[in-house]
Design a protein around this motif. Structure first.
Motif, PDB file in Angstrom:
ATOM      1  N   ASP A 108       3.768  10.586  -6.560  1.00 16.42           N
ATOM      2  CA  ASP A 108       3.968  12.034  -6.519  1.00 16.42           C
ATOM      3  C   ASP A 108       2.885  12.795  -7.269  1.00 16.42           C
ATOM      4  N   ASP A 109       2.511  12.300  -8.459  1.00 17.37           N
ATOM      5  CA  ASP A 109       1.486  13.001  -9.241  1.00 17.37           C
ATOM      6  C   ASP A 109       0.351  12.039  -9.564  1.00 17.37           C
ATOM      7  N   GLY A 110       0.024  11.180  -8.599  1.00 19.66           N
ATOM      8  CA  GLY A 110      -1.009  10.176  -8.815  1.00 19.66           C
ATOM      9  C   GLY A 110      -2.394  10.771  -8.844  1.00 19.66           C
ATOM     10  N   GLY A 111      -3.380   9.919  -8.709  1.00 21.96           N
ATOM     11  CA  GLY A 111      -4.769  10.324  -8.781  1.00 21.96           C
ATOM     12  C   GLY A 111      -5.521   9.388  -9.691  1.00 21.96           C
ATOM     13  N   SER A 112      -6.753   9.730  -9.992  1.00 22.56           N
ATOM     14  CA  SER A 112      -7.571   8.848 -10.827  1.00 22.56           C
ATOM     15  C   SER A 112      -7.622   9.303 -12.277  1.00 22.56           C
ATOM     16  N   CYS A 113      -6.774  10.289 -12.661  1.00 20.58           N
ATOM     17  CA  CYS A 113      -6.722  10.692 -14.063  1.00 20.58           C
ATOM     18  C   CYS A 113      -6.030   9.603 -14.881  1.00 20.58           C
ATOM     19  N   ILE A 114      -6.017   9.767 -16.189  1.00 20.48           N
ATOM     20  CA  ILE A 114      -5.448   8.742 -17.063  1.00 20.48           C
ATOM     21  C   ILE A 114      -3.973   8.502 -16.752  1.00 20.48           C
ATOM     22  N   ASP A 115      -3.220   9.575 -16.594  1.00 22.66           N
ATOM     23  CA  ASP A 115      -1.787   9.445 -16.334  1.00 22.66           C
ATOM     24  C   ASP A 115      -1.512   8.994 -14.899  1.00 22.66           C
ATOM     25  N   GLY A 116      -2.358   9.428 -13.949  1.00 22.81           N
ATOM     26  CA  GLY A 116      -2.147   9.081 -12.551  1.00 22.81           C
ATOM     27  C   GLY A 116      -2.244   7.595 -12.275  1.00 22.81           C
ATOM     28  N   ARG A 117      -2.983   6.867 -13.113  1.00 26.44           N
ATOM     29  CA  ARG A 117      -3.110   5.419 -12.927  1.00 26.44           C
ATOM     30  C   ARG A 117      -1.751   4.734 -13.117  1.00 26.44           C
ATOM     31  N   LEU A 118      -1.004   5.225 -14.092  1.00 27.99           N
ATOM     32  CA  LEU A 118       0.339   4.673 -14.291  1.00 27.99           C
ATOM     33  C   LEU A 118       1.257   5.027 -13.135  1.00 27.99           C
ATOM     34  N   THR A 119       1.122   6.246 -12.628  1.00 31.64           N
ATOM     35  CA  THR A 119       1.949   6.668 -11.502  1.00 31.64           C
ATOM     36  C   THR A 119       1.685   5.777 -10.289  1.00 31.64           C
ATOM     37  N   SER A 120       0.424   5.462 -10.024  1.00 28.61           N
ATOM     38  CA  SER A 120       0.084   4.578  -8.903  1.00 28.61           C
ATOM     39  C   SER A 120       0.713   3.203  -9.089  1.00 28.61           C
ATOM     40  N   ALA A 121       0.641   2.684 -10.323  1.00 26.90           N
ATOM     41  CA  ALA A 121       1.193   1.359 -10.583  1.00 26.90           C
ATOM     42  C   ALA A 121       2.704   1.347 -10.373  1.00 26.90           C
ATOM     43  N   TRP A 122       3.387   2.415 -10.860  1.00 29.16           N
ATOM     44  CA  TRP A 122       4.821   2.483 -10.651  1.00 29.16           C
ATOM     45  C   TRP A 122       5.161   2.618  -9.169  1.00 29.16           C
ATOM     46  N   ASN A 123       4.337   3.335  -8.433  1.00 33.95           N
ATOM     47  CA  ASN A 123       4.562   3.472  -6.997  1.00 33.95           C
ATOM     48  C   ASN A 123       4.478   2.111  -6.306  1.00 33.95           C
ATOM     49  N   TRP A 124       3.505   1.290  -6.722  1.00 31.22           N
ATOM     50  CA  TRP A 124       3.398  -0.072  -6.171  1.00 31.22           C
ATOM     51  C   TRP A 124       4.655  -0.875  -6.501  1.00 31.22           C
ATOM     52  N   CYS A 125       5.149  -0.739  -7.718  1.00 34.23           N
ATOM     53  CA  CYS A 125       6.371  -1.459  -8.107  1.00 34.23           C
ATOM     54  C   CYS A 125       7.540  -1.069  -7.211  1.00 34.23           C
ATOM     55  N   HIS A 126       7.670   0.209  -6.931  1.00 38.69           N
ATOM     56  CA  HIS A 126       8.779   0.682  -6.096  1.00 38.69           C
ATOM     57  C   HIS A 126       8.632   0.234  -4.647  1.00 38.69           C
ATOM     58  N   GLN A 127       7.416  -0.091  -4.235  1.00 36.87           N
ATOM     59  CA  GLN A 127       7.173  -0.527  -2.866  1.00 36.87           C
ATOM     60  C   GLN A 127       7.225  -2.044  -2.708  1.00 36.87           C
ATOM     61  N   LEU A 128       7.458  -2.771  -3.790  1.00 36.16           N
ATOM     62  CA  LEU A 128       7.341  -4.231  -3.739  1.00 36.16           C
ATOM     63  C   LEU A 128       8.279  -4.859  -2.712  1.00 36.16           C
ATOM     64  N   ASP A 129       9.489  -4.323  -2.576  1.00 38.08           N
ATOM     65  CA  ASP A 129      10.439  -4.936  -1.650  1.00 38.08           C
ATOM     66  C   ASP A 129      10.012  -4.795  -0.194  1.00 38.08           C
ATOM     67  N   LYS A 130       8.971  -4.018   0.067  1.00 37.58           N
ATOM     68  CA  LYS A 130       8.461  -3.879   1.431  1.00 37.58           C
ATOM     69  C   LYS A 130       7.224  -4.746   1.670  1.00 37.58           C
ATOM     70  N   LYS A 131       6.790  -5.467   0.643  1.00 41.06           N
ATOM     71  CA  LYS A 131       5.601  -6.300   0.769  1.00 41.06           C
ATOM     72  C   LYS A 131       5.930  -7.611   1.484  1.00 41.06           C
ATOM     73  N   PRO A 132       4.969  -8.168   2.239  1.00 40.20           N
ATOM     74  CA  PRO A 132       5.245  -9.415   2.965  1.00 40.20           C
ATOM     75  C   PRO A 132       5.496 -10.611   2.058  1.00 40.20           C
ATOM     76  N   TYR A 133       5.077 -10.532   0.810  1.00 35.23           N
ATOM     77  CA  TYR A 133       5.240 -11.654  -0.128  1.00 35.23           C
ATOM     78  C   TYR A 133       6.409 -11.431  -1.092  1.00 35.23           C
ATOM     79  N   TYR A 134       7.262 -10.453  -0.806  1.00 38.33           N
ATOM     80  CA  TYR A 134       8.364 -10.137  -1.721  1.00 38.33           C
ATOM     81  C   TYR A 134       9.275 -11.339  -1.952  1.00 38.33           C
ATOM     82  N   ASP A 135       9.493 -12.148  -0.910  1.00 34.19           N
ATOM     83  CA  ASP A 135      10.378 -13.302  -1.079  1.00 34.19           C
ATOM     84  C   ASP A 135       9.827 -14.283  -2.108  1.00 34.19           C
ATOM     85  N   ALA A 136       8.496 -14.376  -2.243  1.00 34.11           N
ATOM     86  CA  ALA A 136       7.910 -15.265  -3.246  1.00 34.11           C
ATOM     87  C   ALA A 136       8.263 -14.799  -4.652  1.00 34.11           C
TER      88      ALA A 136
END
Length: 456
Positions: free
Chosen positions: A418-446
Motif C-alpha cells: 500500500d505504501d511501498g516504494g524504494s524509501c527506507i520504510d517502503g522496503r519493509l512494506t514490500s517485504a511484508w507484502n511478500w509475506c502476505h502473498q506466500l500462500d499463493k506461491k508455487p512453493y508454499y507447500d515446501a
C-alpha cells in the motif's frame, strides 16, 4: 560484535516477573485506547482519560494487594486507607519500569498492552491531567541496566575484564566455567548477595548478546548468499532477480545487478538496525515520553486515526544507520527518505514496532531452507515420503532453494504494498507484502511441510 554491555538491560528476577504478570493483566482488561482515542467522541477527552487512568491504577493496586508481589508494609498502608495517587506513584513507577524493560527484551510479547501503556504515560504528562492527578512524576523511570547493577555492587571493572568475552562466546559447560571464574574474581562465595547480583548482570549481558546474534544471523546469511551466489549470475539466468514495473506486482524496474545492490543494502541496513535495536528503543521512549513531554496530535493518517508526534532522536539514529550502510557499500540504490512523525509512520511506537518485526520476516525463510536441506539429504531417513514427494515435484534441493530465494530477492524488494516504494520504510512494506502473498506461491507447500506456521 562491538557492543557496550554496560547498557544491556537487566533480566527480570522471579519477584519482578510476578509484578510483570500483574501489570500485564491490568493492561489486558483496560480499554484505555478505545475510550480515549475515539475520533467519534471529540469532546470530553480529559474526562475519559482520567476515568480510564483511575480504573487502570485501581486494578493494578487491587491485584498487588491480593498478591505477594509487594511488601507487607505497603499493603498495610494501602489497606489502612492511604490510597491517594501520590502514595501509589512509587508502586506504579516500579511496575511500569519492569514492563517496559521486559518488552524491550521480548519485543514480540504484549504488543497491544505496551501500546496502551505508552498512551497512558503520554497522557499523564498533559498539564490538565497532571494537575487533576496531583502528581509531579511522569511515572517513567530509567530502565535498569547491567552497568547500573554492577556499579551498585562495586563490580564495574568486570566489563573491562579479559575474561568477559570468553564467557560470552563460550557454549555448554565451558560457559559455566568462564562464568564461575569471573564470579570468583569479583565476588567471593561467602558474599552470597553480591555474587548473585553479579551473576544476574553477567547473564543479562549474555542474554542480550544471544538476542542480537539471533536477530542478525538470518539477515547475514541471506546477504552473503545474495553476494556469493546471485550477484555473479548472468542477467539471462532463470534465477536472475531483475524486476520490471507492472510485472509480478513490482512497482519499479531494476536490472539484475541493480536489484542485487538494492536487496544487499536493504539487508545490510536491517542488520545494522537489529544490532542497534536497543538504542532505537531508548530513543523511541525518549521521543514519546521524555523530550516529547507526551505531546502529540490526533490525526487521520489514511490508515486510520493515530497519535502523531515528532521523533528527533529516533530519526537521528536511523539517519546514522543509513549513512553507515551507504558508506560500507560505497553507494545507494533507491531513495533515503525516512518516514517518522508523518502520515506514513506517525510516531516512534509504530516505527519501533515495524523494525522489531524484521527477524520474523527473514528467520522463517532461512529456517525453511535449512529444513529442506535436511529432508533432501541422502543421509536423512526420517521423512522418506516427504523427501520423495519434494523430489518428484521440485527435482532437487538446489532447484527448490534457488526458486525460493530468487522470488524472495525479487518480490520482497519490489516496491509493492500500500505504501511501498524504494524509501527506507517502503522496503519493509514490500517485504511484508511478500509475506502476505506466500500462500499463493508455487512453493508454499515446501514451507508448510517443513513446519512453517506463519511469519508473525
Amino acid at each position: 560484535m562491538s557492543f557496550n554491555y554496560g547498557n544491556c538491560l537487566l533480566r527480570l528476577t522471579d519477584l519482578e516477573r510476578q509484578k510483570l504478570q500483574l501489570v500485564v493483566a491490568a493492561l489486558k482488561v483496560s480499554e484505555y485506547t478505545d475510550d480515549v482515542d475515539d475520533h467519534r467522541r471529540p469532546h470530553g477527552k480529559d474526562t475519559r482519560m482520567l476515568r480510564s487512568m483511575y480504573e487502570l491504577f485501581d486494578t493494578i493496586t487491587g491485584l498487588a494487594l491480593a498478591s505477594d508481589a509487594i511488601p507487607r508494609s505497603l499493603k498495610e498502608a494501602l489497606v489502612s486507607g492511604d490510597t491517594t495517587l501520590t502514595a501509589l506513584v512509587p508502586l506504579l513507577e516500579e511496575f511500569f519500569e519492569i514492563f517496559r524493560r521486559h518488552k524491550q527484551l521480548n519485543p514480540f510479547s504484549n504488543r497491544s498492552e505496551y501500546g496502551k501503556l505508552m498512551m497512558v504515560l503520554q497522557d499523564v504528562q498533559r498539564p490538565t491531567i497532571a494537575r487533576t492527578l496531583k502528581i509531579t512524576s511522569t511515572l517513567v523511570l530509567p530502565l535498569q541496566t547491567v552497568g547500573g547493577a554492577l556499579e551498585r555492587i562495586h563490580c564495574a571493572d568486570v566489563l573491562a575484564d579479559p575474561g568477559l568475552k570468553p564467557f560470552l562466546r563460550a557454549c555448554g559447560p565451558k560457559k559455566a566455567e568462564e562464568l564461575n571464574a569471573l564470579l570468583d574474581r569479583y565476588a567471593p562465595k561467602e558474599d552470597g548477595p553480591r555474587r548473585d547480583a553479579l551473576e544476574r548482570a553477567l547473564r543479562s549481558a549474555d542474554d542480550v548478546r544471544q538476542f542480537l546474534l539471533t536477530n542478525t544471523s538470518a539477515l547475514k546469511e541471506l546477504r552473503e548468499t545474495l553476494t556469493q551466489e546471485f550477484a555473479p549470475l548472468d542477467a539471462s539466468s532463470p534465477h536472475g532477480i531483475a524486476i520490471r514495473s507492472g510485472k509480478g506486482g513490482a512497482c519499479f524496474s531494476h536490472s539484475h545487478l541493480a536489484q542485487c545492490a538494492y536487496v544487499r543494502e536493504s539487508l545490510q541496513l536491517w542488520e545494522n538496525v537489529q544490532h542497534d535495536i536497543f538504542e532505537l528503543w531508548r530513543a523511541a521512549e525518549t521521543d514519546m515520553l521524555v523530550d516529547g513531554r507526551g505531546e502529540y496530535s490526533f490525526v487521520n493518517t489514511g490508515q486510520g486515526f493515530h497519535r502523531m508526534c515528532q521523533a528527533p532522536q529516533s530519526y537521528r539514529i536511523m539517519s546514522r544507520l543509513v549513512q553507515k550502510t551507504e558508506s560500507s557499500l560505497g553507494g545507494w540504490v533507491g531513495i533515503k527518505v525516512i518516514h517518522l512523525g508523518d502520515r506514513d509512520v506517525p510516531n516512534p511506537l509504530v516505527f519501533i514496532d515495524k523494525y522489531t518485526i524484521i527477524p520474523r520476516i527473514v528467520t522463517p525463510v532461512v529456517h525453511t531452507l535449512t529444513e529442506l536441506h535436511r529432508v533432501f539429504s541422502e543421509q536423512s531417513e526420517t521423512y522418506p515420503g516427504l523427501r520423495n514427494f519434494l523430489r518428484a515435484k521440485y527435482h532437487s534441493y538446489e532447484e527448490l532453494r534457488l526458486m525460493i530465494l530468487s522470488d524472495f530477492f525479487r518480490h520482497a524488494f519490489d516496491g509493492s504494498g500500500d505504501d511501498g516504494g524504494s524509501c527506507i520504510d517502503g522496503r519493509l512494506t514490500s517485504a511484508w507484502n511478500w509475506c502476505h502473498q506466500l500462500d499463493k506461491k508455487p512453493y508454499y507447500d515446501a514451507f508448510v511441510l517443513t513446519g512453517f506456521n506463519g511469519f508473525d
